[in-house]
Enzyme design. Sequence first.
Site, mmCIF file in Angstrom:
data_model
loop_
_atom_site.group_PDB
_atom_site.id
_atom_site.type_symbol
_atom_site.label_atom_id
_atom_site.label_comp_id
_atom_site.label_asym_id
_atom_site.label_seq_id
_atom_site.Cartn_x
_atom_site.Cartn_y
_atom_site.Cartn_z
ATOM 1 N N THR A 80 0.841 -1.191 0.000
ATOM 2 C CA THR A 80 0.000 0.000 0.000
ATOM 3 C C THR A 80 0.882 1.248 0.000
ATOM 4 O OG1 THR A 80 -1.934 1.030 1.033
ATOM 5 C CG2 THR A 80 -0.280 0.110 2.528
ATOM 6 N N LYS A 84 3.462 1.477 -3.920
ATOM 7 C CA LYS A 84 2.853 0.715 -5.014
ATOM 8 C C LYS A 84 3.633 0.826 -6.326
ATOM 9 C CE LYS A 84 -1.929 0.622 -3.388
ATOM 10 N NZ LYS A 84 -3.351 0.818 -3.769
ATOM 11 N N LYS A 173 -3.010 17.533 -15.637
ATOM 12 C CA LYS A 173 -2.913 16.187 -15.072
ATOM 13 C C LYS A 173 -3.936 15.251 -15.708
ATOM 14 C CE LYS A 173 -1.885 14.209 -10.562
ATOM 15 N NZ LYS A 173 -1.869 14.432 -9.108
ATOM 16 N N GLY A 263 -16.692 3.014 -0.876
ATOM 17 C CA GLY A 263 -15.643 2.165 -1.422
ATOM 18 C C GLY A 263 -15.258 0.956 -0.594
#
Length: 466
Positions: A80, A84, A173, A263
């Site tokens: 995590t 990553k 971005k 989520g």
Amino acid sequence: MENVILSNCLLKEYKNVKAKNYIGIFGNPIKHTLSPVIHDTLSEIFGLDEKYLPFEVSSEDLSLCVKAAYDTGMLGLNITVPYKQDVMDYLVEVDSDAKAIGAVNTLVRSQGGFIGYNTDMPGLARAVFSEGVQIKGSKVIMLGAGGAARAVLFMCLKYGAEKVYIVNRTLKKADMLAKDMNTIFDCDKVIPIAADAYREIPRDSYLMLQCTSVGLKPEDGLPLITDTSFYSMASCGVDLIYNPSETPFLKVLKSMGIQCFHGLKMLLYQGIMAYELWNHVSVSEEQAKIVYRKLCERLYGQKIILIGYMGTGKTTVGKEIAKRYGYEFLDTDAAIEEENGMKISQIFAEHGEEYFRNLETDFIKRLAEKQGNYVISTGGGLPLRAENRSLLKELGTVYYLQASADIIYDRLKGDTSRPLLDCEDPYAKICKMLAVRDPYYALAGDINVDVSGKTPAQIALEIMSK
């Protein structure tokens, strides 16, 4: 090498943990991870002697710790933030999807080292599918273009989204991410949009995915766009945030009656898919529900659900448990009456039974997001729907309070508030309804409790002891 992993991964507190296989997670910080709930529960379900351990790793020690984990025989790892991307340099192979996403969250043991996978992307897809939402052919709006957004965008394209608008505060971005993914998939489906130019998105129906960190703090408002009319374009909404369970994004969608969810199931399914890779097993939806319930209990509090025919004492026992153990008590019938400003008998008379059953289903769905410890007394007909039974099992542990027709009749005779017993022969009606309902109660219940000859205090003690 064991001493290396103990010192570099701060594993000293686990020196007495004994298991045949070890799996774990590298990150920094890591102490609040929920991953052990997922994997230790799955190991219990499958009867595997495995233990899942969190390791707080420094960036300087990441390479050494990956090697030490392999050399000491660890079955696999989750990775995590913030590692990553960095961990990919220390693997013997990286799965093609993980390579395209540019991030690895799962390491699987193989000959000579670990192979890296990304289960975040298929985990989110599995979570979306579990809610009955389709990605193939859908139009999508993504809010945010950060690290999480890349895996989400990859998922949308891999599973056949027709068009994806990436809305971000800075266009640059979003533009970079759109160009990259359009190149990987050889398409022009991804369109970058600056947040202040959101009106350029054609009015239509969209799957809306909230990928920013806005909503984590109590003072946060809506992400990127404050114009609530924008969110009315959502046919369904997903917020990657799961704590708190209701962000401003989800709140505004709910106020419009739009299907939406947080989520937590993404976290659930990415963990499940990692576990499947490590152990070469297949986790069923029923097993996934058990794990999800454990996650909800850890995050949002424990929920005890009481089901059974009217007159079995669900409300009385529920209040007794609440009083003795400091839980909040909630009666679904009373709550529905309060929300609708009328008695259930009136709802039945004016709208019919089907309308009332829809109210019950909607109410149970919303209960999952209540934070705190609750004991919930349900209406007698609520478990008859398959959807409700599934929702109850996700919500908490379900106790089926059982009593004979004679006991129930003795308790209910003369009660005029029960519309289903407004007939010439209520005893015969009770017998008939019990015969029909008992199989559904048995399907919904996790634990049966015979209430015959017991006081509410005795029943409460029996339930809590289980």
